[in-house]
Design an enzyme around this catalytic site. Structure first.
Site, PDB file in Angstrom:
ATOM      1  N   GLU A  14      45.839   4.821  31.305  1.00  0.00           N
ATOM      2  CA  GLU A  14      44.534   5.424  31.054  1.00  0.00           C
ATOM      3  C   GLU A  14      44.275   6.487  32.107  1.00  0.00           C
ATOM      4  OE1 GLU A  14      41.277   2.354  32.699  1.00  0.00           O
ATOM      5  OE2 GLU A  14      42.474   1.515  31.094  1.00  0.00           O
ATOM      6  N   HIS A  73      36.106   1.392  33.818  1.00  0.00           N
ATOM      7  CA  HIS A  73      36.972   1.094  34.951  1.00  0.00           C
ATOM      8  C   HIS A  73      36.700   2.101  36.059  1.00  0.00           C
ATOM      9  CE1 HIS A  73      40.274  -1.013  32.369  1.00  0.00           C
ATOM     10  NE2 HIS A  73      39.209  -1.758  32.545  1.00  0.00           N
TER      11      HIS A  73
END
Lengths: 374, 294
Positions: free
Chosen positions: B215, B252
């Site tokens: 990611e 995140h």
């Protein structure tokens, strides 16, 4: 959490580090009064962003009247999307030299990194590129710390004259602030040697680790609010990570990775995601508030609910969505894809309570939502 | 870096710190149901009792004497995570799985450095854990769901638990199974990096191909790409964050794009240059694996 200059300087002052005399003012009158007490001053916009000088947010003035005019011009300004609501009015110092000093968490090396440069006022990336000889850097062993003697060793060889001891004290002090305040970054640029021989922090950028705010309760209230839309604020108050975007397909998913992926697939298929919102982790029981948030964005024309439960149980999340759906009675189309922990019960609930058949593949759910939103 | 094994095996002895809480109990039961060899738990207030059929100890150090373990998994809140991790490391845990999200960054730094000095391999923080279908799992993954996990020869690396679940599901749907799922965690500072996990799967004789789920944010995928260029096994990748706006934290803490660093395009280019096939959506992973293994 970012701290504006005045709040960062208050932390430095609290740690015994030298900062200029000054006061936060909210009106031209207050600015004039402060200038009357201090003498010639600098009036600085207080916003949690850089490039204030280039935006006209910093003015040097000699009289109380000029201070009022400067404050009048700066208050209400928009700097990088931040509306200026207060100014810092500080003594105008005669500057002999400008340095750069910072301590930050170097995540790649898992250690604090101390930076010092004799080229103050410039972006540190520029200095690293153009004057590497002027930049000193040290990854500190955090079990040993960073003393004034360590600082002296670091800056040895740089031509600092009589200011070397004061610079070393400042560096060791900034390290303590980094450690005691759970800072991601504490940066002083410029660190100034004044014409009267003092070394003071003329600016301060402080970012404190969000996960540490629970143990920084004395300074946390002085941190700057992130610029947020009304919906983002509502999400934050409800304990949800919601980011409002300019799109037409609403997203409700669990976990950051899956939520980002749902947004990606919406975009790949020609739609535009209307939000980031994840209800994974500890937030997985907040399905009702989450759905209500997503639907409050007027741009949303269709909705994708994409659950892949690991820790987050999909039956609990689905029940939350169903409750909210019955309460809010939205008329827009919704497309589900549900897998992972609790999926059989979750799929049964969606079928039974909403009369909707979830898609096996998330790509199919997204494709239908993108078409429906157009 | 620790040389402790990263892949969970049938005989991996597991200690559960925080076993008596609601989540600790639920997931210990799931781990046991999947065959994981849970040998004990920690709760200072309940030492001497039994929970989930295993003995409870006051500390990990006590547990090591009475019920020796290889790995410890922590169901511990952020403010207490450093103390619990230090206990496990000092007890001699070879592998420490830290599930906790939002641990203060300075504590994570201290934890990782202490682990390194003592030869403990840390997975996480903020990981969903490790799964070896047919052998066992450590963490909070739906390892018990046969639609998601099935014994096989595909190794999976993921920063995210939810996306890792989706990708695993797609692998099983395409007719494959997993040799190991390695959840490494969504934090910006973690003990086992994408590159470390890639090395473990490259060395694993049970793994024929690798799915690398990345990611945006940080430089771990770029770093792993260097290694990917040198290994013989095919690597297929999906990177989340194609549609993410710059400068915003996407859940995140590690998933933030600043400047050029950490961008979707940068990661994709680095991986493709290394010969990795990067797919646009998770649904394409099955086909990409079929092509790579043909």
């Amino acid at each position: 959490m970012n701290f504006e200059e005045h709040a960062g300087k208050a932390v430095l002052r609290g740690a015994g580090l030298p900062v200029p005399q000054g006061r936060v003012c909210h009106s031209p009158e207050e600015a004039a009064e402060t200038a009357r007490a201090i003498g010639p001053v600098v009036v600085k916009a207080q916003v949690p962003t850089g490039k204030r000088g280039k935006s006209g947010g910093v003015k040097l003035v000699d009289t109380p009247e000029a201070a009022a005019d400067a404050a009048r011009a700066i208050l209400g300004m928009d700097i990088n999307g931040h509306k200026v609501g207060k100014v810092l009015v500080e003594e105008k110092a005669g500057i002999a030299r400008e340095f750069y000093a910072a301590v930050l968490l170097d995540t790649a090396n898992r250690s604090p990194l101390v930076l010092f440069s004799t080229e103050g006022g410039m972006e540190i990336e520029e200095v690293a590129a153009s004057r590497p000889d002027a930049l000193k850097r040290l990854n500190v062993d955090s079990t040993k710390g960073f003393s004034e003697a360590d600082a002296k060793a670091l800056i040895q060889g740089l031509d600092l004259g009589d200011a070397a001891d004061q610079v070393a004290a400042m560096l060791a002090g900034l390290y303590k602030v980094w450690e005691q305040r759970d800072a991601e970054l504490v940066e002083v640029n410029p660190l100034a040697l004044l014409s009267d021989g003092r070394v003071v922090a003329l600016d301060c950028k402080l970012t404190v680790d969000d996960s540490s705010l629970y143990r920084q309760t004395d300074i946390a209230p002085q941190g700057a609010e992130e610029p947020m839309t009304a919906l983002e604020k509502r999400g934050k108050d409800a304990g949800l990570k919601y980011i409002e975007l300019d799109g037409n397909v609403g997203v409700l998913a669990n976990g950051a990775g899956l939520t980002m992926t749902t947004m990606d697939v919406i975009q790949r298929f020609g739609g535009r995601p209307a939000n980031f919102l994840e209800i994974g982790g500890e937030a997985y029981t907040k399905g009702t508030e989450a759905l209500s948030l997503v639907l409050s964005n007027p741009g949303v024309k269709a909705l994708v609910v994409n659950f892949c439960g690991a820790f987050a149980r999909t039956d609990v999340m689905a029940q939350g969505v169903i409750n909210a759906w019955k309460e809010l009675k939205p008329t827009l189309p919704v497309f589900f894809s549900i897998h992972g922990t609790g999926e059989e019960e979750a799929i049964r609930l969606v079928r039974q309570e909403l009369g909707i058949e979830p898609f096996d593949l998330m790509e199919d759910a997204v494709r239908h939502a993108v078409e429906a939103a157009q | 870096m620790s040389t402790a094994p990263l892949i969970v095996r049938k005989d991996t002895r597991v200690l559960v710190q925080g076993i008596t809480g609601k989540q600790g109990t639920f997931w210990t039961e799931q781990m046991q149901a999947c065959g994981t060899k849970v040998v004990g738990g920690v709760n200072p207030k309940k030492a001497g009792t039994t929970h989930c059929g295993v003995p409870i100890f006051a500390t990990a150090k006590d547990a090591m004497k009475e019920a020796p373990f290889d790995a410890s998994v922590m169901f511990i809140p952020p403010a207490m995570a450093l103390d619990a991790a230090t206990d496990a490391i000092d007890a001699g845990a070879r592998l420490l799985v830290v599930l906790t999200e939002h641990i203060p960054a300075r504590d994570v730094m201290t934890l990782l450095n202490h682990a390194k000095a003592n030869g403990t391999r840390v997975v996480g923080p903020n990981t969903a854990g490790l799964v070896t279908p047919g052998e066992g799992f450590i963490g909070i993954m739906p390892a018990f769901n046969p639609l998601v996990f099935k014994p096989g020869r595909i190794g999976v690396i993921s920063r995210s638990g939810s996306l890792g679940t989706l990708v695993s599901l797609n692998i099983v749907r395409a007719g494959y199974g997993q040799s190991a799922f390695l959840g490494i965690g969504g934090d910006p500072m973690i003990g086992t990096t994408t590159r470390d996990a890639l090395q473990a799967l490259a060395d694993d004789p049970g793994t024929d191909a690798i799915v690398l789920v990345g990611e945006i944010g940080g430089g771990m995928e770029e770093d792993a790409a260097e290694l990917a260029a040198t290994i013989k096994k095919p690597v297929v990748s999906f990177i989340a964050g194609y549609a993410a706006p710059a400068g915003k934290k996407m859940g995140h803490a590690g998933a933030i794009v600043t400047g050029d660093r950490g961008s979707y395009a940068g990661k994709r280019t680095a991986l493709e240059k290394a010969g990795v096939r990067v797919v646009d959506t998770p649904g394409e992973i099955g086909q990409a694996l079929a092509d790579a293994l043909a």
